[in-house]
Scaffold this motif. Sequence first.
Motif, short mmCIF file in Angstrom:
data_model
loop_
_atom_site.label_atom_id
_atom_site.label_comp_id
_atom_site.label_asym_id
_atom_site.label_seq_id
_atom_site.Cartn_x
_atom_site.Cartn_y
_atom_site.Cartn_z
N ARG A 286 0.82 -1.22 0.00
CA ARG A 286 0.00 0.00 0.00
C ARG A 286 0.85 1.26 0.00
NH1 ARG A 286 -2.50 -3.24 4.01
NH2 ARG A 286 -1.30 -2.01 5.48
N TRP A 287 2.08 1.18 0.46
CA TRP A 287 2.95 2.35 0.50
C TRP A 287 3.42 2.68 -0.92
CZ3 TRP A 287 6.62 0.39 4.91
CH2 TRP A 287 5.91 0.33 6.11
N PRO A 288 3.60 3.94 -1.21
CA PRO A 288 4.05 4.32 -2.57
C PRO A 288 5.38 3.69 -2.97
CG PRO A 288 3.22 6.24 -1.41
CD PRO A 288 3.26 5.13 -0.41
N ILE A 289 6.34 3.63 -2.05
CA ILE A 289 7.63 3.03 -2.39
C ILE A 289 7.49 1.54 -2.68
CG2 ILE A 289 8.32 2.64 0.01
CD1 ILE A 289 10.66 3.69 -2.82
N SER A 290 6.59 0.88 -1.96
CA SER A 290 6.34 -0.54 -2.21
C SER A 290 5.74 -0.74 -3.59
CB SER A 290 5.40 -1.12 -1.15
OG SER A 290 5.99 -1.06 0.12
N GLN A 291 4.84 0.14 -3.98
CA GLN A 291 4.21 0.04 -5.30
C GLN A 291 5.22 0.28 -6.41
OE1 GLN A 291 0.94 2.77 -5.10
NE2 GLN A 291 -0.21 1.53 -3.65
N ILE A 292 6.13 1.23 -6.21
CA ILE A 292 7.16 1.51 -7.22
C ILE A 292 8.09 0.31 -7.36
CG2 ILE A 292 9.21 2.92 -7.70
CD1 ILE A 292 7.66 5.27 -6.40
N LEU A 293 8.53 -0.24 -6.24
CA LEU A 293 9.42 -1.41 -6.30
C LEU A 293 8.71 -2.61 -6.92
CD1 LEU A 293 11.23 -1.11 -2.86
CD2 LEU A 293 12.22 -0.78 -5.14
N LEU A 294 7.44 -2.75 -6.64
CA LEU A 294 6.66 -3.83 -7.23
C LEU A 294 6.60 -3.68 -8.75
CD1 LEU A 294 4.81 -6.25 -6.32
CD2 LEU A 294 2.92 -4.69 -6.65
N GLN A 295 6.36 -2.48 -9.23
CA GLN A 295 6.29 -2.25 -10.67
C GLN A 295 7.64 -2.46 -11.35
OE1 GLN A 295 4.73 1.69 -11.09
NE2 GLN A 295 2.63 1.08 -10.61
N ILE A 296 8.71 -2.10 -10.67
CA ILE A 296 10.04 -2.24 -11.25
C ILE A 296 10.48 -3.71 -11.30
CG2 ILE A 296 12.50 -1.77 -10.85
CD1 ILE A 296 11.63 0.94 -9.72
N THR A 297 10.21 -4.46 -10.25
CA THR A 297 10.75 -5.81 -10.15
C THR A 297 9.81 -6.91 -10.63
OG1 THR A 297 9.98 -5.97 -7.85
CG2 THR A 297 12.24 -5.19 -8.21
N GLU A 298 8.54 -6.62 -10.75
CA GLU A 298 7.58 -7.66 -11.13
C GLU A 298 7.87 -8.28 -12.50
OE1 GLU A 298 4.60 -10.29 -10.18
OE2 GLU A 298 5.66 -8.87 -8.92
N PRO A 299 8.32 -7.52 -13.52
CA PRO A 299 8.63 -8.17 -14.80
C PRO A 299 9.74 -9.22 -14.71
CG PRO A 299 8.44 -5.81 -15.11
CD PRO A 299 8.38 -6.05 -13.63
N ILE A 300 10.58 -9.14 -13.71
CA ILE A 300 11.63 -10.14 -13.53
C ILE A 300 11.15 -11.29 -12.64
CG2 ILE A 300 13.92 -10.52 -12.51
CD1 ILE A 300 14.59 -7.66 -13.34
N ILE A 301 10.41 -10.96 -11.60
CA ILE A 301 10.02 -11.98 -10.62
C ILE A 301 8.82 -12.81 -11.09
CG2 ILE A 301 9.12 -12.27 -8.27
CD1 ILE A 301 10.95 -10.04 -7.41
N ALA A 302 7.89 -12.22 -11.80
CA ALA A 302 6.67 -12.93 -12.21
C ALA A 302 6.94 -14.18 -13.04
CB ALA A 302 5.72 -11.98 -12.93
N PRO A 303 7.81 -14.13 -14.06
CA PRO A 303 8.06 -15.37 -14.82
C PRO A 303 8.71 -16.46 -13.97
CG PRO A 303 8.88 -13.46 -16.02
CD PRO A 303 8.46 -12.98 -14.67
N ILE A 304 9.56 -16.07 -13.05
CA ILE A 304 10.19 -17.06 -12.16
C ILE A 304 9.13 -17.67 -11.26
CG2 ILE A 304 11.87 -17.35 -10.29
CD1 ILE A 304 13.46 -15.04 -11.61
N ARG A 305 8.21 -16.86 -10.75
CA ARG A 305 7.15 -17.34 -9.88
C ARG A 305 6.25 -18.33 -10.61
NH1 ARG A 305 4.74 -12.61 -8.24
NH2 ARG A 305 6.35 -12.34 -6.68
N ARG A 306 6.01 -18.11 -11.90
CA ARG A 306 5.16 -19.04 -12.67
C ARG A 306 5.81 -20.40 -12.84
NH1 ARG A 306 3.79 -14.31 -15.86
NH2 ARG A 306 5.52 -14.81 -17.26
N VAL A 307 7.15 -20.43 -12.93
CA VAL A 307 7.86 -21.68 -13.16
C VAL A 307 8.09 -22.45 -11.87
CG1 VAL A 307 10.06 -22.63 -13.97
CG2 VAL A 307 8.98 -20.76 -15.22
N MET A 308 8.33 -21.74 -10.78
CA MET A 308 8.66 -22.40 -9.51
C MET A 308 7.43 -23.03 -8.88
SD MET A 308 11.39 -19.95 -7.63
CE MET A 308 11.35 -21.04 -6.23
N PRO A 309 7.63 -24.17 -8.22
CA PRO A 309 6.51 -24.78 -7.51
C PRO A 309 6.15 -23.98 -6.26
CG PRO A 309 8.52 -26.03 -7.14
CD PRO A 309 8.83 -24.97 -8.15
N ARG A 310 4.91 -24.05 -5.84
CA ARG A 310 4.45 -23.33 -4.65
C ARG A 310 5.05 -23.96 -3.40
NH1 ARG A 310 1.09 -19.20 -5.85
NH2 ARG A 310 -0.12 -19.51 -7.74
N THR A 311 5.45 -23.11 -2.46
CA THR A 311 6.05 -23.59 -1.21
C THR A 311 5.31 -23.06 0.00
OG1 THR A 311 7.60 -21.74 -1.26
CG2 THR A 311 8.36 -23.82 -2.20
#
Length: 84
Positions: free
Chosen positions: A33-58
């Motif tokens: 909810r914090w603005p800095i969290s939203q900015i970091l989410l937008q910056i890093t999500e294109p890298i983390i999202a594909p990895i998250r799709r491939v990795m099994p849930r833990t």
Amino acid sequence: MTLVLNVLLTFLSVMQFAIIARAILSWFDPGARWPISQILLQITEPIIAPIRRVMPRTGFIDFSPLVALLLIILLRMMLVNAVS
């Protein structure tokens, strides 16, 4: 060639710190909810999202930022060794 390499290495360093900051902030602001969290989410999500799709849930622990960090470190080492 050196300029391109320096720009790429700087970009990878910034992404590395952004992923670490995102992981730390997720402990304090899990809903992003914090603005800095939203900015970091937008910056890093294109890298983390594909990895998250491939990795099994833990369960509740998301290891995709750790895998992204390891891949960035590996890529930086490969780039530095390729030029040397």
